[in-house]
Motif scaffolding. Structure first.
Motif, mmCIF file in Angstrom:
data_model
loop_
_atom_site.group_PDB
_atom_site.id
_atom_site.type_symbol
_atom_site.label_atom_id
_atom_site.label_comp_id
_atom_site.label_asym_id
_atom_site.label_seq_id
_atom_site.Cartn_x
_atom_site.Cartn_y
_atom_site.Cartn_z
ATOM 1 N N ARG A 128 -28.792 7.155 -38.716
ATOM 2 C CA ARG A 128 -27.878 6.021 -38.919
ATOM 3 C C ARG A 128 -26.950 6.269 -40.102
ATOM 4 N NH1 ARG A 128 -29.018 -0.237 -38.350
ATOM 5 N NH2 ARG A 128 -29.222 0.569 -36.280
ATOM 6 N N ILE A 129 -27.428 6.956 -41.115
ATOM 7 C CA ILE A 129 -26.600 7.275 -42.281
ATOM 8 C C ILE A 129 -25.366 8.045 -41.834
ATOM 9 C CG2 ILE A 129 -26.528 8.580 -44.445
ATOM 10 C CD1 ILE A 129 -29.614 8.102 -44.579
ATOM 11 N N TYR A 130 -25.572 9.038 -40.970
ATOM 12 C CA TYR A 130 -24.451 9.860 -40.515
ATOM 13 C C TYR A 130 -23.548 9.099 -39.555
ATOM 14 C CZ TYR A 130 -27.240 13.450 -42.677
ATOM 15 O OH TYR A 130 -27.959 14.162 -43.575
ATOM 16 N N SER A 131 -24.125 8.296 -38.678
ATOM 17 C CA SER A 131 -23.297 7.558 -37.723
ATOM 18 C C SER A 131 -22.453 6.508 -38.453
ATOM 19 C CB SER A 131 -24.153 6.914 -36.633
ATOM 20 O OG SER A 131 -25.070 6.006 -37.184
ATOM 21 N N GLN A 132 -22.977 5.886 -39.506
ATOM 22 C CA GLN A 132 -22.185 4.935 -40.286
ATOM 23 C C GLN A 132 -21.032 5.643 -40.988
ATOM 24 O OE1 GLN A 132 -24.946 2.991 -42.857
ATOM 25 N NE2 GLN A 132 -25.660 1.600 -41.278
ATOM 26 N N ILE A 165 -22.950 -1.779 -43.073
ATOM 27 C CA ILE A 165 -21.529 -1.520 -43.289
ATOM 28 C C ILE A 165 -20.838 -2.793 -43.761
ATOM 29 C CG2 ILE A 165 -19.350 -0.976 -42.131
ATOM 30 C CD1 ILE A 165 -20.895 1.019 -40.421
ATOM 31 N N ILE A 166 -21.149 -3.902 -43.124
ATOM 32 C CA ILE A 166 -20.536 -5.182 -43.510
ATOM 33 C C ILE A 166 -20.892 -5.507 -44.962
ATOM 34 C CG2 ILE A 166 -20.536 -7.672 -43.073
ATOM 35 C CD1 ILE A 166 -21.012 -6.966 -40.092
ATOM 36 N N ALA A 167 -22.164 -5.343 -45.321
ATOM 37 C CA ALA A 167 -22.594 -5.626 -46.691
ATOM 38 C C ALA A 167 -21.901 -4.700 -47.683
ATOM 39 C CB ALA A 167 -24.111 -5.490 -46.799
ATOM 40 N N PHE A 168 -21.751 -3.425 -47.319
ATOM 41 C CA PHE A 168 -21.080 -2.458 -48.187
ATOM 42 C C PHE A 168 -19.637 -2.864 -48.438
ATOM 43 C CE2 PHE A 168 -18.290 1.327 -48.222
ATOM 44 C CZ PHE A 168 -18.658 1.855 -49.443
ATOM 45 N N VAL A 169 -18.914 -3.222 -47.385
ATOM 46 C CA VAL A 169 -17.506 -3.594 -47.509
ATOM 47 C C VAL A 169 -17.358 -4.882 -48.319
ATOM 48 C CG1 VAL A 169 -15.500 -4.375 -46.187
ATOM 49 C CG2 VAL A 169 -16.778 -2.380 -45.429
ATOM 50 N N LEU A 170 -18.197 -5.862 -48.047
ATOM 51 C CA LEU A 170 -18.114 -7.118 -48.784
ATOM 52 C C LEU A 170 -18.474 -6.939 -50.259
ATOM 53 C CD1 LEU A 170 -19.585 -9.603 -46.155
ATOM 54 C CD2 LEU A 170 -17.193 -9.284 -46.805
ATOM 55 N N GLU A 171 -19.373 -6.017 -50.537
ATOM 56 C CA GLU A 171 -19.728 -5.730 -51.933
ATOM 57 C C GLU A 171 -18.550 -5.100 -52.666
ATOM 58 O OE1 GLU A 171 -22.074 -5.824 -55.283
ATOM 59 O OE2 GLU A 171 -22.478 -6.729 -53.349
#
Length: 100
Positions: A25-29, A61-67
């Motif tokens: 999942r790390i790579y696919s993200q 991904i959503i949490a990363f972007v919002l952070e």
């Protein structure tokens, strides 16, 4: 294995199953966030088959972007430009998760 620079996928798959953690999942993200422009912009012919909408963005991904927005590290405009996330999608995330 820890000190090796490369790890074969079959071994990584075994570790994923053993530890019940999706290391892929790390790579696919990473691929989702940094994918090259689509075939449309490259002038390639696009299939006439119907397209089905899929949710490409995971909660991580959503949490990363919002952070990034919350900490002021990046503006909404920078995120739209750098990651190719539609502005409307980004605004929906902000409204839905009400983090800003």
């Amino acid at each position: 294995m820890y000190s090796q620079e490369d790890l074969p996928t079959n071994i990584l798959m075994r570790w994923s199953k053993l530890l019940e953690y999706d290391f892929f999942r790390i790579y696919s993200q990473h691929l989702i966030l940094y994918a090259p422009p689509s075939a449309i912009s490259n002038g390639m012919e696009v299939s006439k088959l119907p397209k089905f909408k899929k949710n490409l963005y995971t909660q991580e991904i959503i949490a990363f972007v919002l952070e990034l927005i919350k900490t002021g590290e990046k503006t909404k405009r920078q995120i739209v430009d750098e990651y190719g996330i539609p502005n409307s999608t980004l605004n929906k995330w902000v409204n839905k998760y009400n983090t800003i």
